[in-house]
Each structure stands twice: as structure tokens, then as C-alpha cells.
Design an enzyme around this catalytic site. Structure first.
Site, PDB file in Angstrom:
ATOM      1  N   HIS A  96       0.832  -1.206   0.000  1.00 29.52           N
ATOM      2  CA  HIS A  96       0.000   0.000   0.000  1.00 29.52           C
ATOM      3  C   HIS A  96       0.871   1.262   0.000  1.00 29.52           C
ATOM      4  O   HIS A  96       0.738   2.117  -0.870  1.00 29.52           O
ATOM      5  CB  HIS A  96      -0.917  -0.007   1.234  1.00 29.52           C
ATOM      6  CG  HIS A  96      -1.749   1.232   1.377  1.00 29.52           C
ATOM      7  ND1 HIS A  96      -3.082   1.272   1.067  1.00 29.52           N
ATOM      8  CD2 HIS A  96      -1.432   2.490   1.764  1.00 29.52           C
ATOM      9  CE1 HIS A  96      -3.544   2.496   1.263  1.00 29.52           C
ATOM     10  NE2 HIS A  96      -2.561   3.253   1.697  1.00 29.52           N
ATOM     11  N   GLU A  97       1.744   1.351   0.987  1.00 29.49           N
ATOM     12  CA  GLU A  97       2.562   2.564   1.096  1.00 29.49           C
ATOM     13  C   GLU A  97       3.481   2.708  -0.112  1.00 29.49           C
ATOM     14  O   GLU A  97       3.769   3.821  -0.555  1.00 29.49           O
ATOM     15  CB  GLU A  97       3.363   2.559   2.401  1.00 29.49           C
ATOM     16  CG  GLU A  97       2.503   2.612   3.662  1.00 29.49           C
ATOM     17  CD  GLU A  97       1.458   3.715   3.654  1.00 29.49           C
ATOM     18  OE1 GLU A  97       1.694   4.775   3.046  1.00 29.49           O
ATOM     19  OE2 GLU A  97       0.372   3.506   4.230  1.00 29.49           O
ATOM     20  N   HIS A 131       1.726   4.515  -2.876  1.00 31.30           N
ATOM     21  CA  HIS A 131       1.869   5.977  -2.757  1.00 31.30           C
ATOM     22  C   HIS A 131       3.256   6.405  -3.244  1.00 31.30           C
ATOM     23  O   HIS A 131       3.414   7.414  -3.931  1.00 31.30           O
ATOM     24  CB  HIS A 131       1.747   6.407  -1.293  1.00 31.30           C
ATOM     25  CG  HIS A 131       0.364   6.363  -0.733  1.00 31.30           C
ATOM     26  ND1 HIS A 131      -0.702   7.003  -1.314  1.00 31.30           N
ATOM     27  CD2 HIS A 131      -0.131   5.794   0.392  1.00 31.30           C
ATOM     28  CE1 HIS A 131      -1.793   6.810  -0.568  1.00 31.30           C
ATOM     29  NE2 HIS A 131      -1.461   6.076   0.463  1.00 31.30           N
ATOM     30  N   HIS A 145       3.439   6.664  -6.888  1.00 32.18           N
ATOM     31  CA  HIS A 145       2.743   7.866  -7.361  1.00 32.18           C
ATOM     32  C   HIS A 145       3.683   9.082  -7.246  1.00 32.18           C
ATOM     33  O   HIS A 145       3.690   9.960  -8.107  1.00 32.18           O
ATOM     34  CB  HIS A 145       1.484   8.060  -6.502  1.00 32.18           C
ATOM     35  CG  HIS A 145       0.417   8.912  -7.106  1.00 32.18           C
ATOM     36  ND1 HIS A 145      -0.635   9.395  -6.371  1.00 32.18           N
ATOM     37  CD2 HIS A 145       0.225   9.388  -8.361  1.00 32.18           C
ATOM     38  CE1 HIS A 145      -1.434  10.111  -7.150  1.00 32.18           C
ATOM     39  NE2 HIS A 145      -0.931  10.118  -8.369  1.00 32.18           N
TER      40      HIS A 145
END
Ligand SMILES: [Zn+2]
Length: 713
Positions: free
Chosen positions: A497-498, A501, A504
Site C-alpha cells: 500500500h505505502e 503511494h 505515485h
């Protein structure tokens, strides 16, 4: 004209006086401060080997003065406003401020100490005033508004046009259209809000640290593994206490509740968590949040909105609270019905024991684990040896990014870090060129905020010639000395998940820093991260990283299949606790401006009843009094965004599954059309262009295992 201009100047001067210039009297800031010049390290990484605690405050204060002066120069430019001399010029301001704040935010989030805490408290209202001094400056606003009105005749490229709209809307959103007396009132509310919000964070951190479960003997910890008991002994020693300490995680439910077999221990640990910030005394947050809610409702009224949520959501993908409420209302019946079924399964296990009792929240995870074992024969202790942290990182997280986007990673030991647990990797693009620096700081510490997050030390921008420097922080249980760090599958998912980010941020390729990377709406920002979670269980990725830490053997197919099957287990509970937290957030922020000050406990109970989420055995994921996202962070009226983004990411992953899964072609297409583009286009349009359709909620229900039976493929 002259008079008007003169008046505006005075108004700005007053704004300056209320900000950082007044009290600090130019504390020492010169070339000896490590923030004074841009970092000479690769990628302009922060020089943590040189930065001392005392360096942050003077650099931040000088940075604010410098940016204020730069903004004043733009506002006072005698030349008529142009895109270059106003909008681009604003993008170039605040270099010192940005590099000092980025390092400060990173360190205070992950490695706080009393000195930095003090700086944080002192600076919080000044930072709010600094923002206001810029976005409530009427001369700056007039220039931006002029350009905005002329925008169609300026022949700007699409990204530049988006930047003009971004600035104009940000000024209006911040209150630039208000009268001078209203602006003064708004500034006061903003400063009080930021002070209280900061006080809330401090209290919750202290409350969470203090409300740990302490026990003198090993007996009540029955059910924990030897490693967990050693960790509890170590936690006690670190606090100079005798016996054993179970520290709290920031969510309502605590990980050890899965294993603790003594019911009274479970109840005590749960109640420590649930009541952590409601014990009276200095760390009780209830008065703070009641006032914060009141301030926010007053701000909404001042800015001309029916409530804070309407104001806050204006620039989001969902755009209005009604859209978010409608979206969530549609999920409630399915989620709570599934949770009720799960509760019945658990109650049956409890009733089969010699002495039964009615299911309570502190029993849920313990018995859910029993049901899970029974249904899926799955045991955490059996799984964890296949998820050694470094292996998951290199052969899972990095591997997926290499397959999708062609990235490669090389660890660097020469980049200074703020704590010995932090590791740094250089990230190379498909052609071998430098792309980014990536830091990771995965283990729990008492001076770290709870949860997991990503941010930037340096934002990508072609205008400023900056490549991104990105970090991930988490709170995984540290291994006992000499032992490998073995993760739960949930931890593995958090890493993916992290890192979503982080991608991105690292794949960002925009001209302007304000539109770069993760600088997107809150209800879009969790899309790339939650999308990346899917790769954790994708067979092509999973088989590559799930290997036994001692033997190197791949996870037996049977066990892997069980993990996959178990993913839809307990989803009624999981979705209900999320919906309850998201509704608490929205209900607090739908308070109209004239509502009286609320009593948090009563408000919370009523809000959950009203939204049909008052399930006795399924408490909200966060209680109001320790809901850091909404009171201490920027997620006020924005927690629904996790669920909204889930609709987007499940929909996106369904697209990948329909188009061949883990391929460079699929990855590059997502990178080109979404991940590299930050906030350079209306996000609903960007998403629909990539998907070729509007987002649909069906894949979300399917992946959660909540689709009507027979409906899902
Ligand atoms: Zn996230």
C-alpha cells in the site's frame, strides 16, 4: 486606484505582523545552518548527518520570511499580471521553507523528541498564519483572478491551464473573496484550529503511550508466542517497568487480541485502547475535539457553506457530501448483514465452549481467528515464516514495480538517515537513468505516529529540476534481537500500500510542483496505493516473494490458496468498522454553524445510530477521541476517501485482470495516463479516460466477497 492599492498593502502588512515575523526576532540563521543552501547530496536528499534538532526552527522561520518576501515582490510587481510573472513565479517561491518543512515533517512524524515537539507546537499557528498571509492577500488574489479570467485567450498548455485554475480555486477556497473583517476572523479561527489540532496529536500520542496494558506476571498473556512475550518484556524494560507491557496500535482493535486466550486480559487491553483518550487528565481529548468541530462549523459559515464538509469536499473527486453519503449508504446494508452473519458464526464457537457468554468487541478477533482456522485452517504462525521483511520488500514490492514499470533498486548506505532503522534505495528507470530516492522506516517506535504513511522529502518538478525523494513509514513489530522480521500478511499488504503511494510520487513527471505526484484530492490519493495492494496476492508476484526465511522454499500451494480464500473472511466486520469511522467523520463535519458545542460521547453514539452502524460487537475503527486522521491530520470530512478510492482501485485491478495482469504494457499505460500525471487534469476525467468508463462499485463488492451470490464471476 492608488488608495485601493495602498489599503491592500496595509492589510498585507497586518497579516505579516500576525505571522512569523513578530515573535521570533530573527533567531540565528546563517550559512552554518544545514538548510541554508540546497542540499549537495544526491537528489538534494536532506543532510540528516548535519541537521541538529536546533536547526529546524530558525530555518523554518527564515523560510517563511523569505517566501513572504518573494510573494510580496510578486504582489507588488508594477508589470501587469502574466502567467509567468505571477503563477510560475509563485511556483518558484519558498525553496528554503519547503526543504526545511519536508525534513521537519518527516522527522517529527517518525522520530519525535521533546525539543522537536516544542518547535512543532510553537510553529503550528505560525504555519497556519503563513498560509493565510499568502492566500488571503488581496493583491496576489487580484493578479491570479485577472489571469484566471483571461485564461482562455492565453494559449496555455493543458498543465499550465490547470495550474491557473488550481491557484484561483485555492485562493477562493481559502477565503480570498471575504471582506477584511471576515478575513481577520477566519485567520483567528485557522490559527486556533491549527494549535488545537496539534495539541490533539500530542495528547493522542501521549495517551496511546500511557494507556498500554501492563501486567506483572506472564500468566495473563497466555496465547502469545514466546517471541511476542519477549517483545512485551522488552517493551516493559524500555519503559523502566517490571513485568510485561503490550503497547497500543492506533486503531481500536489491537493485534494481540487475536491470540490472548484469557478473556479478562482481552477486555482490559481493549478497554485501554477504547478509553485511551477519555480518562480525564491532561491527555483527554474530548474538549479539544468538541471545540475543533465548533471552529470548523464557524469557518464553513464564514466561507458561505452550509457545513464544513461541503466546503472541504468542493475540490474532491466526489465534490459534495451528498455524493459520499449516498455512496456509503449503499454499502451499509451489505456490510452490516455480512457482519451479523460473521457474529453468528463466532457466537456458535463461543457457545460450544463449556461456559458461553455473549460476544463482545474484545472477543471478536480471538474467535474470528478460531473460525478462520476452522474454515480455512489458517494460522498466522504458520504463515509468517514466509514473509520475512527484506525478502517481501525486494522480491515482492520491488519485483512488482520492476515487472509493471521497469524499475530497478539499489540500496545506498552513503545517504544519511534520521534513525538507524531507516534504509535508502536509489531507484532507476527502465532505461537505467536515475528516477528517485526511496527511504523506508518500517519498525514501531514509541516516538513515531501510529499507522503507516508516505511523503516526500523532495517533490518532483521539471520547473525546479527536482527528482523525487520519497519515504515510507510503518509500525511493524520489531523482531527480537538477532531474529528475522517476520510479517503478517496484513503487514505485507501495508508495505504494498505505502509503496503504491511511493510510486505515485516517484513516477511523477510534471512541470509544476503544486500539481506533482500525490498532490491530488484526498479521495483520489488512496487509489494508487490501494491499487498496488492487489499485487501482494497476485499469483505471479506472490509466488515470487512468499518463501520460507530458513529454507527458501516457496509457500506450499495449499497454504497460499488458503490465504487467498481467507481474504474475503471477516470482510463484514472490516467494512463495517471503516464505514463507522467514515460516518463519524462526516457526521462531525456536517454540523451546521449554529449547532451548540457537542458532547463527544453522546454525539458519537447518536451519529452511529443515525447511520445504522451502531453494532455492539463492531466498534468504529477509530473512536472520535483518537481519530487522528480527522482532528490531527488533513482528513476532516475526508475519511470516506479510503472507501471511495477502493471503488476506484478494485475497478482498476479488474481492468488489469481483464487485460493480461502483470505486464509492462499495462503498467506503462497506467503510468502514462495516471501515475505520472499528478493533479494535471480533472481527476474524474483522468480516471474515466484511463478506464474507458465511469468507475463502478461492482468490483469492490466482488473483492470484498460481498457481491450478491451468483452475481460475481
Ligand atoms: Zn494510504
Amino acid at each position: 486606484m492608488l488608495t485601493l492599492f495602498g489599503f491592500a498593502l496595509i492589510a498585507s502588512a497586518i497579516a505579516l505582523g500576525s505571522g512569523s515575523d513578530a515573535p521570533d526576532n530573527h533567531m540565528d540563521f546563517g550559512p552554518s545552518n544545514p538548510f541554508y543552501a540546497p542540499s549537495s547530496l544526491p537528489f538534494h536528499a536532506p543532510p540528516f548527518d548535519k541537521i541538529k534538532d536546533g536547526d529546524y526552527q530558525p530555518a523554518i522561520e527564515a523560510g517563511m520570511r523569505q517566501q513572504r518576501a518573494e510573494m510580496q515582490a510578486i504582489a507588488g510587481d508594477p508589470a501587469p499580471p502574466t502567467f509567468e510573472n505571477t503563477i510560475v513565479a509563485m511556483e518558484k517561491t519558498g525553496e528554503l521553507f519547503n526543504r526545511a518543512m519536508a525534513a521537519f515533517d518527516g522527522v517529527t512524524g517518525a522520530n519525535l523528541n521533546p525539543e522537536l515537539q516544542k518547535v512543532k507546537e510553537v510553529e503550528a499557528p505560525k504555519l497556519a498564519a503563513h498560509q493565510d498571509a499568502i492566500f488571503l492577500d488581496s493583491r496576489l488574489f487580484r493578479r491570479v483572478a485577472t489571469i484566471y479570467q483571461q485564461r482562455d485567450s492565453l494559449k496555455l498548455d493543458a498543465e499550465s491551464l490547470r495550474l491557473v485554475e488550481f491557484y484561483y480555486k485555492k485562493f477562493v477556497h481559502s477565503g480570498a473573496n471575504l471582506s477584511d473583517s471576515e478575513k481577520a476572523e477566519l485567520k483567528k479561527l485557522n490559527e486556533e484550529e491549527s494549535t488545537l489540532s496539534n495539541a490533539f496529536t500530542t495528547k493522542v500520542l501521549a495517551a496511546t503511550k500511557e494507556a498500554v496494558y501492563v501486567v506483572a506476571e506472564k500468566g495473563p498473556l497466555a496465547g502469545l508466542s514466546d517471541a511476542q512475550i519477549s517483545a512485551a518484556a522488552l517493551a516493559a524494560k524500555e519503559r523502566k517497568l517490571n513485568g510485561y507491557v503490550v503497547p497500543l496500535q492506533n486503531t481500536t482493535q489491537q493485534p494481540d487480541l487475536v491470540a490472548l486466550s484469557d478473556r479478562s486480559t482481552r477486555q482490559a487491553l481493549f478497554e485501554s485502547s477504547w478509553n485511551r483518550a477519555e480518562r480525564g487528565g491532561p491527555n483527554d481529548t474530548r474538549d479539544t475535539i468538541a471545540r475543533l468541530a465548533e471552529i470548523r462549523s464557524h469557518k464553513a459559515k464564514l466561507l458561505g457553506y452550509p457545513n464544513y464538509a461541503a466546503w472541504k469536499m468542493e475540490d474532491q473527486m466526489a465534490k459534495t457530501p451528498e455524493t459520499a453519503l449516498k455512496f456509503m449508504d449503499a454499502l451499509v446494508p451489505g456490510a452490516t448483514a455480512k457482519a451479523a452473519t460473521e457474529a453468528r458464526d463466532i457466537q456458535a464457537v463461543i457457545d460450544a465452549q463449556p461456559s458461553g457468554f455473549p460476544l463482545q468487541p474484545w472477543d471478536w478477533n480471538y474467535y474470528a481467528e478460531r473460525v478462520r482456522k476452522e474454515k480455512y485452517d489458517l494460522d498466522e504462525a504458520q504463515i509468517k515464516p514466509y514473509f520475512e521483511l527484506n525478502n517481501v520488500l525486494q522480491n515482492g514490492v520491488f519485483y512488482a514495480a520492476s515487472q509493471l514499470y521497469g524499475l530497478t533498486f539499489k540500496e545506498r548506505s552513503d545517504i544519511p538517515v534520521y534513525h538507524r532503522d531507516v534504509r535508502v534505495f536509489e531507484v532507476f528507470d527502465a532505461g537505467g537513468g536515475p528516477l528517485a530516492l526511496f527511504y523506508c522506516d518500517y519498525f514501531k517506535r514509541d516516538n513515531k505516529n501510529g499507522g503507516a504513511w508516505m511523503s516526500n522529502f523532495v517533490d518532483q518538478s521539471r520547473l525546479l529540476g527536482n527528482l523525487p525523494v520519497v519515504y515510507n513509514v510503518a509500525n511493524f513489530s520489531p523482531p527480537a534481537p538477532g531474529q528475522p522480521a517476520l510479517l503478517t500478511f496484513r503487514d505485507v499488504t501495508t508495505m504494498f500500500h505505502e509503496f503504491g503511494h511511493a510510486l505515485h510520487g516517484m513516477l511523477a513527471n510534471t512541470q509544476y510542483p503544486s500539481l506533482s505526484g500525490t498532490a491530488v484530492a484526498r479521495d483520489f490519493v488512496e487509489f494508487p496505493s490501494q491499487f498496488n495492494e492487489h499485487w501482494a496476492s497476485d499469483p505471479a508476484v506472490f509466488s515470487h516473494y512468499a518463501r520460507h526465511y530458513e529454507t527458501g522454499a516457496t509457500m506450499p500451494a495449499e497454504l497460499a490458496a488458503k490465504i487467498k480464500a481467507a481474504q474475503t473472511f471477516n470482510q463484514g466486520y472490516a467494512l463495517t468498522e471503516l464505514l463507522a469511522a467514515a460516518q463519524l467523520d462526516l457526521q462531525w463535519h456536517l454540523l451546521p454553524a449554529d449547532a451548540p458545542m457537542q458532547k463527544p460521547d453522546t454525539f458519537e453514539t447518536q451519529a452511529l445510530q443515525k447511520t445504522h452502524l451502531a453494532l455492539e460487537s463492531v466498534p468504529p475503527r477509530y473512536r472520535s477521541s483518537y481519530f487522528s486522521h480527522i482532528w490531527g491530520g488533513s482528513y476532516g470530512a475526508g475519511y470516506y476517501a479510503y472507501l471511495w478510492s477502493e471503488m476506484l482501485d478494485d475497478d482498476a485491478f479488474q481492468w488489469f485482470e481483464d487485460h493480461g495482469g502483470l505486464t509492462r504494457a499495462n503498467g506503462d499505460r497506467l503510468r502514462r495516463m495516471v501515475l505520472s500525471r499528478g493533479n494535471t487534469e480533472d481527476l474524474a476525467k483522468m480516471y474515466a479516460a484511463w478506464l474507458g468508463a465511469e468507475p463502478s462499485v461492482e468490483p469492490m463488492l466482488k473483492y470484498r466477497g460481498l457481491a450478491p451470490s451468483g452475481g460475481a464471476k
